[in-house]
Design an enzyme around this catalytic site. Sequence first.
Site, PDB file in Angstrom:
ATOM      1  N   HIS A  21      -5.715   1.836  -4.371  1.00  0.00           N
ATOM      2  CA  HIS A  21      -4.815   1.311  -3.342  1.00  0.00           C
ATOM      3  C   HIS A  21      -4.405  -0.109  -3.693  1.00  0.00           C
ATOM      4  O   HIS A  21      -5.002  -0.753  -4.566  1.00  0.00           O
ATOM      5  CB  HIS A  21      -5.480   1.357  -1.958  1.00  0.00           C
ATOM      6  CG  HIS A  21      -6.636   0.408  -1.810  1.00  0.00           C
ATOM      7  ND1 HIS A  21      -6.821  -0.388  -0.699  1.00  0.00           N
ATOM      8  CD2 HIS A  21      -7.689   0.117  -2.632  1.00  0.00           C
ATOM      9  CE1 HIS A  21      -7.920  -1.107  -0.841  1.00  0.00           C
ATOM     10  NE2 HIS A  21      -8.458  -0.819  -1.998  1.00  0.00           N
ATOM     11  N   CYS A  33       0.821  -1.221   0.000  1.00  0.00           N
ATOM     12  CA  CYS A  33       0.000   0.000   0.000  1.00  0.00           C
ATOM     13  C   CYS A  33       0.853   1.269   0.000  1.00  0.00           C
ATOM     14  O   CYS A  33       0.639   2.174  -0.815  1.00  0.00           O
ATOM     15  CB  CYS A  33      -0.982  -0.015   1.178  1.00  0.00           C
ATOM     16  SG  CYS A  33      -0.229   0.103   2.820  1.00  0.00           S
ATOM     17  N   HIS A  74      -2.689   1.297   6.788  1.00  0.00           N
ATOM     18  CA  HIS A  74      -3.035   1.154   5.369  1.00  0.00           C
ATOM     19  C   HIS A  74      -3.249   2.544   4.795  1.00  0.00           C
ATOM     20  O   HIS A  74      -3.676   3.466   5.504  1.00  0.00           O
ATOM     21  CB  HIS A  74      -4.304   0.311   5.193  1.00  0.00           C
ATOM     22  CG  HIS A  74      -4.581  -0.029   3.765  1.00  0.00           C
ATOM     23  ND1 HIS A  74      -3.855  -0.969   3.077  1.00  0.00           N
ATOM     24  CD2 HIS A  74      -5.491   0.471   2.867  1.00  0.00           C
ATOM     25  CE1 HIS A  74      -4.299  -1.054   1.834  1.00  0.00           C
ATOM     26  NE2 HIS A  74      -5.292  -0.187   1.682  1.00  0.00           N
TER      27      HIS A  74
END
Length: 342
Positions: free
Chosen positions: A318, A258, A306
């Site tokens: 993402h 990520c 994240h």
Amino acid sequence: MASHRRPPQSGLTHSARATVLSAAAATAAAALGAVPASADPKDSPQSERAAVDRLFEEAERATEKFNDAGVRVTELRRKVARAQDGVARGQERVNRMRQALGAVAGAQYRSGGMDPALDLLFSSDPDTYLIRAEALERLGERHSGVLRDYQRVQRELGLERTVALRALAGLERSRAAVARHKRTVERKLATAQRLLNTLPARDREAYGRGSRSGRGEPPELSGAGPATSRAAAAVRAARSAVGRPYVWGANGPAGFDCSGLIQWSYAQAGVGLPRTSQAQRHAGRRIPLSEARPGDLVAYRSDASHIGMYMGGGQVVHAPYPGAAVRYDPVGMMPVSSVTRV
């Protein structure tokens, strides 16, 4: 006299009635779709999907720690190299000064075999002697200065060696941390994959489609375009990465985790961002989610483990988790902890 007992009534005994009632209850439960008491509710596909989600989240946190430890290893390698260069340069200076001190000492030894007063008395050329004596005095002063410099450089060399040793020790600790976090990630990912493999194919496909998406409606957001030209360039880069695989610990261009996707996308715009999502959330100005514009960074969970890039229209791009490609998902797919404009 023999007693006469009333014979038992016809019909079911107590134990037989209990058996029949139990059977009837079981039949009714089956007809109503009830789960038998012996069934483990933890074995349902929903609970297994939740367990996979949890394992992926834990693996993601460990991945960010792995990335952070990797950054420290890189920094410490540079520090060790600088310290070792400093030690090498210091040792060269010490060696040169030793040679200079040896030359001065040799000159003094060669000229100091006779007492100066006797040397003057027996000298056939007093003027030459005085010139030589003055030169020797200057040589003595130079010797003292060189000796002081030599001692100072030796002390500095000792400090450089201490710095180098500490940097090396820190490097070894960080390498051990990298290995430890890597093992943690691999273990959790392997466990998650085993759980996924136990699900029927239909449930596995549903997990891939639905995980981390559709968890709440996105709020009303600004319809404006990117705030800066560099944000626009980063958005174009992130769009070009859609479809590439999630690879933990990777920052492109073939695969991404990520924070690796965010770092790579902004690098294409000429902007250097930190490696981890926790550091990236502090790489610019914090803004409300309602003001998000394409290119802004959206960090998730309270620990920012994240991160994604807002693309407009209530969507982020993402890198979700292993086995899933870089993709669009609703900005509200997980609890948003911060939005940052780079």
